[in-house]
Design a protein around this motif. Structure first.
Motif, PDB file in Angstrom:
ATOM      1  N   UNK A   1       0.840  -1.190   0.000  1.00  0.00           N
ATOM      2  CA  UNK A   1       0.000   0.000   0.000  1.00  0.00           C
ATOM      3  C   UNK A   1       0.878   1.244   0.000  1.00  0.00           C
ATOM      4  N   UNK A   2       0.352   2.337  -0.507  1.00  0.00           N
ATOM      5  CA  UNK A   2       1.123   3.584  -0.547  1.00  0.00           C
ATOM      6  C   UNK A   2       1.444   4.087   0.854  1.00  0.00           C
ATOM      7  N   UNK A   3       0.614   3.753   1.826  1.00  0.00           N
ATOM      8  CA  UNK A   3       0.833   4.234   3.193  1.00  0.00           C
ATOM      9  C   UNK A   3       1.492   3.168   4.079  1.00  0.00           C
ATOM     10  N   UNK A   4       2.320   2.312   3.475  1.00  0.00           N
ATOM     11  CA  UNK A   4       3.010   1.285   4.256  1.00  0.00           C
ATOM     12  C   UNK A   4       3.914   1.939   5.309  1.00  0.00           C
ATOM     13  N   UNK A   5       4.267   1.154   6.318  1.00  0.00           N
ATOM     14  CA  UNK A   5       5.202   1.618   7.339  1.00  0.00           C
ATOM     15  C   UNK A   5       6.338   0.614   7.477  1.00  0.00           C
ATOM     16  N   UNK A   6       7.558   1.124   7.652  1.00  0.00           N
ATOM     17  CA  UNK A   6       8.733   0.284   7.849  1.00  0.00           C
ATOM     18  C   UNK A   6       9.310   0.585   9.226  1.00  0.00           C
TER      19      UNK A   6
END
Length: 393
Positions: A379-384
């Motif tokens: 998704x464009x709003x992924x988090x790492x």
């Protein structure tokens, strides 16, 4: 009939959960990250592994990122459910000392390691007696890394040492003494202890209480420790805070007091440490490394790293790293100091910036970015989330 409906409902939940897990597994297989060099010495990342996890929609996966790309970390179904991502150091311990590691908890706070030994400590509950908390036995296992021989002994804790549970946070070993830092809990109250064990005599020499939190009406309290949770080598100093706070009607948290203390493992001395007023808003980001206390201040323009030297009793000149950081409510910047170098990962507009800096000179040694190789799978709003950095040299 109700009994059968409950059984059917539980079965449906289990089937749905397992099905969702395997669907997520299939969707997550194609996700890959890599480090792309911008400037500096590529040799700085030659032997580095970033232990991380990413969140895309409802999918959370663990992975290891290196100069060669990333690999999904293999975890069991149950491990995925509870989100457990054990520190990478334990993979090495299990591979090299499988027999010694069998049955042990994978909590860095229970271990000490140097060139010769690996020591494991654990408090084991012996059950309640007369309803006043649990009685405990302290077990200490030692492995000789050269011969692979191990030894073990147990200490029955005094009858007055009764708690609901004991959470170990650090093990310090020096001159035949083993000092175990632990937080104990009893009926909602906390105590911060240093248990000193004489390894040769195999007995509990001293039980020192560094902090004790008593319950108060409408006031809550906590003990915060600012040392590196994943470090299993000696740190001569311990930095901790005893905080009192309450929640207001709008659920906002109001700090009533927050005193910080420095404990010296070498001489068992405790001193109060005061943070400058202008840095108090950033006190939750403080961490201790070696003989320095670091306070990172992040902004849209990058990072300013403030440093206090404990032995010199003075503040050093802050280090600054300039880059266009973007605010992210879910992700916090990752910062780790190892062997005199600063490692920094932070979110920027087109990925995550990755800095390596020399703490002695303030110079930048390496600059790169962690980027996604196949963006279509996230998704464009992924988090790492970077959890720990390891040098596998």
């Amino acid at each position: 009939m109700k009994k059968y409906w409950k059984t059917i409902l539980i079965s449906l939940i289990i089937v749905t959960t397992i099905g969702t897990y395997y669907i997520q597994q299939a969707m997550a297989k194609g996700v890959s990250f890599k480090i792309e060099t911008t400037s500096g010495n590529k040799g700085e990342i030659e032997n580095l592994i970033l232990q991380a996890s990413y969140k895309s929609g409802d999918i959370i996966r663990g992975l290891h990122i290196s100069k060669d790309g990333s690999t999904n970390q293999s975890r069991s179904f149950i491990g995925e459910l509870i989100g457990r991502n054990n520190p990478l150091m334990f993979q090495k311990y299990i591979e090299e000392h499988r027999s010694f590691m069998r049955g042990k908890e994978l909590n860095p706070g229970q271990y000490f390691e140097d060139e010769d030994r690996l020591i494991y400590t654990t408090f084991q509950s012996n059950g309640r007696k007369e309803g006043r908390g649990n009685l405990f036995t302290l077990q200490i296992d030692t492995l000789d890394k050269h011969t692979n021989d191990s030894s073990s002994f147990e200490i029955n804790m005094p009858d007055q040492v009764r708690y609901d549970w004991i959470n170990e946070r650090d093990v310090y070993v020096e001159n035949g003494k083993i000092k175990i830092l632990a937080i104990s809990y009893l009926n909602g109250e906390e105590e911060l202890h240093i248990y000193t064990v004489d390894k040769n005599k195999k007995d509990l020499e001293k039980d020192s209480i560094l902090a004790k939190l008593a319950s108060e009406e409408r006031v809550q309290a906590s003990i915060n420790i600012f040392n590196d949770n994943n470090k299993v080598q000696n740190e001569n100093y311990l930095l901790y805070m005893v905080e009192k706070y309450k929640y207001l009607d709008d659920d906002k948290r109001e700090t009533i007091s927050g005193k910080m203390y420095l404990y010296n493992y070498l001489n068992n001395e405790v001193k109060e440490w005061t943070i400058p007023a202008e840095l108090k808003p950033y006190m939750k980001s403080i961490f201790l490394n070696g003989t320095d206390i670091f306070i990172p201040v992040h902004s849209a323009n990058g990072l300013e790293l403030n440093r206090y030297n404990i032995e010199k009793k003075q503040w050093e000149k802050p280090l600054s790293f300039k880059y266009p950081s973007i605010e992210n409510d879910e992700e916090e910047p990752f910062l780790q100091i190892t062997d005199g170098k600063l490692y920094l990962v932070d979110r920027v507009s087109d990925g995550h910036v990755f800095f390596i800096g020399d703490l002695r000179t303030g110079e930048s040694l390496y600059e790169g970015k962690i980027i996604i190789e196949n963006k279509e799978n996230l998704d464009a709003d992924y988090s790492l989330f970077i959890e720990q950095l390891y040098n596998i040299n």
